[in-house]
Write an enzyme that holds these catalytic residues in place. Structure first.
Site, PDB file in Angstrom:
ATOM      1  N   GLU A   1      81.162  71.119  47.744  1.00 35.02           N
ATOM      2  CA  GLU A   1      82.263  70.331  48.313  1.00 35.02           C
ATOM      3  C   GLU A   1      83.618  70.916  47.960  1.00 35.02           C
ATOM      4  O   GLU A   1      84.532  70.931  48.794  1.00 35.02           O
ATOM      5  CB  GLU A   1      82.145  68.886  47.841  1.00 35.02           C
TER       6      GLU A   1
ATOM      7  N   ILE B   1      84.877  62.456  49.271  1.00 30.60           N
ATOM      8  CA  ILE B   1      83.551  62.821  49.753  1.00 30.60           C
ATOM      9  C   ILE B   1      82.502  62.554  48.679  1.00 30.60           C
ATOM     10  O   ILE B   1      82.794  62.602  47.483  1.00 30.60           O
ATOM     11  CB  ILE B   1      83.531  64.311  50.184  1.00 30.60           C
ATOM     12  N   CYS B   2      81.285  62.225  49.122  1.00 30.71           N
ATOM     13  CA  CYS B   2      80.127  62.108  48.244  1.00 30.71           C
ATOM     14  C   CYS B   2      80.267  60.917  47.289  1.00 30.71           C
ATOM     15  O   CYS B   2      80.301  59.771  47.723  1.00 30.71           O
ATOM     16  CB  CYS B   2      79.938  63.431  47.507  1.00 30.71           C
ATOM     17  N   ALA B   3      80.373  61.161  45.996  1.00 29.62           N
ATOM     18  CA  ALA B   3      80.512  60.074  45.024  1.00 29.62           C
ATOM     19  C   ALA B   3      81.942  59.579  44.883  1.00 29.62           C
ATOM     20  O   ALA B   3      82.176  58.493  44.346  1.00 29.62           O
ATOM     21  CB  ALA B   3      79.999  60.539  43.661  1.00 29.62           C
TER      22      ALA B   3
ATOM     23  N   SER C   1      83.529  61.001  53.506  1.00 30.99           N
ATOM     24  CA  SER C   1      82.421  61.809  54.004  1.00 30.99           C
ATOM     25  C   SER C   1      81.225  61.665  53.087  1.00 30.99           C
ATOM     26  O   SER C   1      81.335  61.168  51.961  1.00 30.99           O
ATOM     27  CB  SER C   1      82.857  63.274  54.140  1.00 30.99           C
TER      28      SER C   1
END
Length: 204
Positions: free
Chosen positions: A20, A105-107, A153
């Protein structure tokens, strides 16, 4: 020392999600944007998969410089460290108050949820990070969700779409197309694996 206004700030802490950070930084710089990777401490930072990066600056030195986008990468351990960095939290709260762009994004969307910075927005995140039934926000499973100044995201596999969306936000759709074209990205329709499976199905 970074002294001039930057366009994208990416805070990085040990445990960041390697793909990322690298993909986002690469795509944004390909588009001609000024990107600063800012570490919490001096020296190298190590990603969750072992990638080691030298940040461009200390976060403490750039946290008060004007920026267009703050991009929060995922990686659970990295996000946990960022969450404890109070100057960063204050920056996020101020950007939220002023309606300035925050990308996560993600976590990382979970970090925003903890501080009620997702309230009333359509959002996405890595599965299990956000509560799909929450009354505070509207959860979606799209690769990238844009709701006003908030961009979220899903994870490493959506990092390129995420970064290209940010290019489009700052520089417009033509610049996104110009940046994306040389990457030779596959789509589900043109994926070699999909094409192989389709050919096998037609033969049988």
């Amino acid at each position: 020392m970074v002294t001039s206004a930057m366009q994208v700030l990416i805070p990085v802490a040990d445990g960041f999600e390697d793909m990322e950070v690298v993909i986002s930084c690469d795509i944004l710089r390909r588009a001609g944007l000024k990107v600063v990777l800012a570490g919490l401490d001096a020296g190298l930072v190590t990603g969750g998969c072992g990638l080691r990066l030298q940040p461009d600056a200390l976060l403490a030195d750039v946290v008060n410089i004007d920026i267009d986008i703050i991009l929060l990468p995922g990686g659970n351990r990295g996000v946990q460290r960022l969450t404890k960095h109070q100057p960063l939290i204050q920056l996020l709260r101020e950007r939220h108050r002023q309606g300035q762009i925050i990308a996560a994004i993600c976590a990382a969307p979970g970090m925003l949820a903890t501080h009620h910075l997702l309230d009333g927005r359509q959002v996405t995140a890595y599965p299990g990070i956000l509560d799909p039934q929450s009354a505070d926000y509207i959860y979606q499973e799209s690769a990238v969700v844009v709701d006003g100044p908030l961009v979220t995201s899903r994870g490493p596999g959506t990092a390129m779409d995420f970064a290209l969306t940010l290019v489009e936000l700052l520089l417009g759709p033509e610049k996104r197309r110009e940046t994306e074209a040389p990457l030779q990205r596959s789509t589900p329709e043109t994926s070699p694996l999909s094409a192989t499976m389709d050919n096998r199905a037609s033969i049988t």
